[in-house]
Scaffold this motif. Structure first.
Motif, PDB file in Angstrom:
ATOM      1  N   PHE A 162     -17.300   6.880  10.063  1.00  0.00           N
ATOM      2  CA  PHE A 162     -16.846   5.856  10.221  1.00  0.00           C
ATOM      3  C   PHE A 162     -15.659   5.766   9.883  1.00  0.00           C
ATOM      4  N   LYS A 163     -14.899   5.170  11.328  1.00  0.00           N
ATOM      5  CA  LYS A 163     -13.782   3.928  11.273  1.00  0.00           C
ATOM      6  C   LYS A 163     -14.315   2.237  10.680  1.00  0.00           C
ATOM      7  N   ASP A 164     -13.832   1.993  10.053  1.00  0.00           N
ATOM      8  CA  ASP A 164     -14.806   0.534   9.613  1.00  0.00           C
ATOM      9  C   ASP A 164     -16.178   0.623   9.872  1.00  0.00           C
ATOM     10  N   SER A 165     -17.173  -0.179  10.454  1.00  0.00           N
ATOM     11  CA  SER A 165     -18.591  -0.595  10.569  1.00  0.00           C
ATOM     12  C   SER A 165     -18.771   0.722  11.630  1.00  0.00           C
ATOM     13  N   THR A 166     -17.948   1.117  12.753  1.00  0.00           N
ATOM     14  CA  THR A 166     -18.335   1.701  13.973  1.00  0.00           C
ATOM     15  C   THR A 166     -18.706   3.091  13.705  1.00  0.00           C
ATOM     16  N   HIS A 176      -7.681   8.107  16.266  1.00  0.00           N
ATOM     17  CA  HIS A 176      -9.134   6.524  14.964  1.00  0.00           C
ATOM     18  C   HIS A 176      -7.668   6.966  13.817  1.00  0.00           C
ATOM     19  N   VAL A 226     -22.390   0.640  17.319  1.00  0.00           N
ATOM     20  CA  VAL A 226     -21.059  -0.011  16.690  1.00  0.00           C
ATOM     21  C   VAL A 226     -22.648  -0.243  15.614  1.00  0.00           C
ATOM     22  N   ASP A 236     -23.056  -4.608  13.034  1.00  0.00           N
ATOM     23  CA  ASP A 236     -22.643  -5.288  14.257  1.00  0.00           C
ATOM     24  C   ASP A 236     -22.466  -7.076  14.017  1.00  0.00           C
ATOM     25  N   ASP A 275     -18.056  -8.639  13.232  1.00  0.00           N
ATOM     26  CA  ASP A 275     -17.060  -8.434  14.537  1.00  0.00           C
ATOM     27  C   ASP A 275     -17.506  -8.846  16.088  1.00  0.00           C
ATOM     28  N   ASP A 282     -15.944  -7.955  19.330  1.00  0.00           N
ATOM     29  CA  ASP A 282     -15.795  -6.185  19.503  1.00  0.00           C
ATOM     30  C   ASP A 282     -16.490  -5.392  21.289  1.00  0.00           C
ATOM     31  N   ASN A 302     -24.156   0.980   2.369  1.00  0.00           N
ATOM     32  CA  ASN A 302     -24.453  -0.445   1.562  1.00  0.00           C
ATOM     33  C   ASN A 302     -25.163   0.102   0.999  1.00  0.00           C
TER      34      ASN A 302
END
Length: 346
Positions: free
Chosen positions: A20-24, A44, A181, A184, A187, A190, A261
């Motif tokens: 993942f990159k952040d939540s993507t 990334h 994503v 989602d 953001d 996005d 999470n």
């Protein structure tokens, strides 16, 4: 399994953990790396990647594509039933097939909501999938959670049918554009998040007679927000369809967990944004079903022992837990209560 620094990655290696990159989600577990994947990871700023080594394949340690979230707790449905739904969804996801014959969608929606009609003592231990099939599981899980909420409210069958069809199709736009994503709800500016709504609307706008206008409208407005700050239409409160306001609870809860999470964190997110993103009424209904500590929450009891929440107990604050092989209902009768929630990784 081993951690490999970016500069040692080679085409042909198999990714052992979702990246993942952040939540993507950039690269799914089980992906066989190609040059373009390695370039994407470099762009990334990914420093290290977990990959399988030969021993993992020899010892058959790679998990199956569909797996239960918590092994020591009963599943929300029988695994065989979930796999059947998973297979049916492949037909639903095929837009060409869906345009010709939406009966598979109707059948799957009906199977799910009838399974949870008047369900009591919900153990919300969901299945998840890996790789390209992750969207399948998320769509089904959104439908399951939404079905449980609507059933609690004694919604009519026609409402349930439309709700579950909307749940199953709400993120098809990600499949159409080829990237996703996972979570989602933060953001909403996005480009990928906005594109999945537009692509879905463009696909389904001419199918309203087959799958229902209410369903198409729900798909295209499922990122409106209760306070009126959502995507595109800026609908507010009761101007947002109840199909959407219920769907959002299941969508956000499941995707927040899928993004890494805990169930407790997912419930906390819903409560924190109640009245902002989410309809407070439907948040409260879901809370009344699963409680403050949803299934799978890891806790420490007042006797110092670790336990896992199985389901809501007689009240929202006193769940039924599994502790050292015993099922215990916390509360006044047992004198046991939750002292603290164990954070992820502790």
């Amino acid at each position: 399994m081993k951690k490999v620094p970016f500069y040692e990655l080679k085409p042909g290696q198999v990714v052992a953990e979702d990246i993942f990159k952040d939540s993507t989600l950039l690269i799914s577990k089980g992906t066989v790396l190609k040059n373009k994947d390695i370039i994407r990871l470099r762009n990334h700023g990914i420093k290290n990647v977990e990959v399988y080594d030969e021993n993992d394949f020899l010892e058959k340690k790679i998990e199956e594509k569909i797996s239960i979230e918590f092994d020591n707790i009963p599943a929300i449905v029988e695994e065989e039933t979930y796999k059947e739904w998973h297979e049916h969804f492949e037909f639903v996801k095929d837009i060409t097939h869906l345009k010709d014959d939406p009966s598979e969608l109707d059948s799957l929606a009906e199977d799910i909501y009838k399974k949870f009609l008047k369900s009591e003592d919900v153990i919300l231990n969901l299945f998840h999938s890996l790789g390209d099939e992750a969207l399948n599981a998320h769509s089904i899980n959104t439908a399951i959670i939404s079905s449980i909420i609507a059933s609690k409210l004694d919604m009519p069958d026609i409402f349930l049918n439309n709700l579950l069809k909307a749940c199953l199709l709400h993120d098809i736009g990600y499949s159409l554009i080829g990237k996703r994503v996972v979570f989602d709800y933060i953001d909403i500016e996005d480009v990928t998040v906005r594109s999945h709504i537009v692509s879905a609307y463009e696909t389904f706008k001419d199918m309203q007679k087959k799958i229902g206008k209410e369903v198409v409208d729900a798909i295209s407005t499922h990122h409106e927000r209760f306070d009126g700050t959502g995507i595109f239409m800026r609908l507010k409160e009761n101007d947002i369809s109840p199909l959407v306001r219920i769907l959002q609870i299941g969508d956000a809860y499941d995707s927040f967990i899928e993004a890494g999470n805990t169930p407790y964190d997912a419930m906390s997110f819903l409560l924190r944004y109640s009245g902002l993103i989410f309809d407070p009424y439907y948040v409260s209904v879901f809370f009344s079903i699963v409680g403050l500590y949803p299934t799978g929450t890891q806790v420490i009891l007042n006797n110092g022992k670790k336990a896992t929440v199985v389901k809501k107990g007689k009240t929202s604050s006193f769940p039924v837990v599994e502790c050292e092989g015993n099922t215990i209902e916390t509360g006044i009768d047992t004198g046991l209560f939750i002292r603290e929630v164990i954070k992820e990784g502790e």
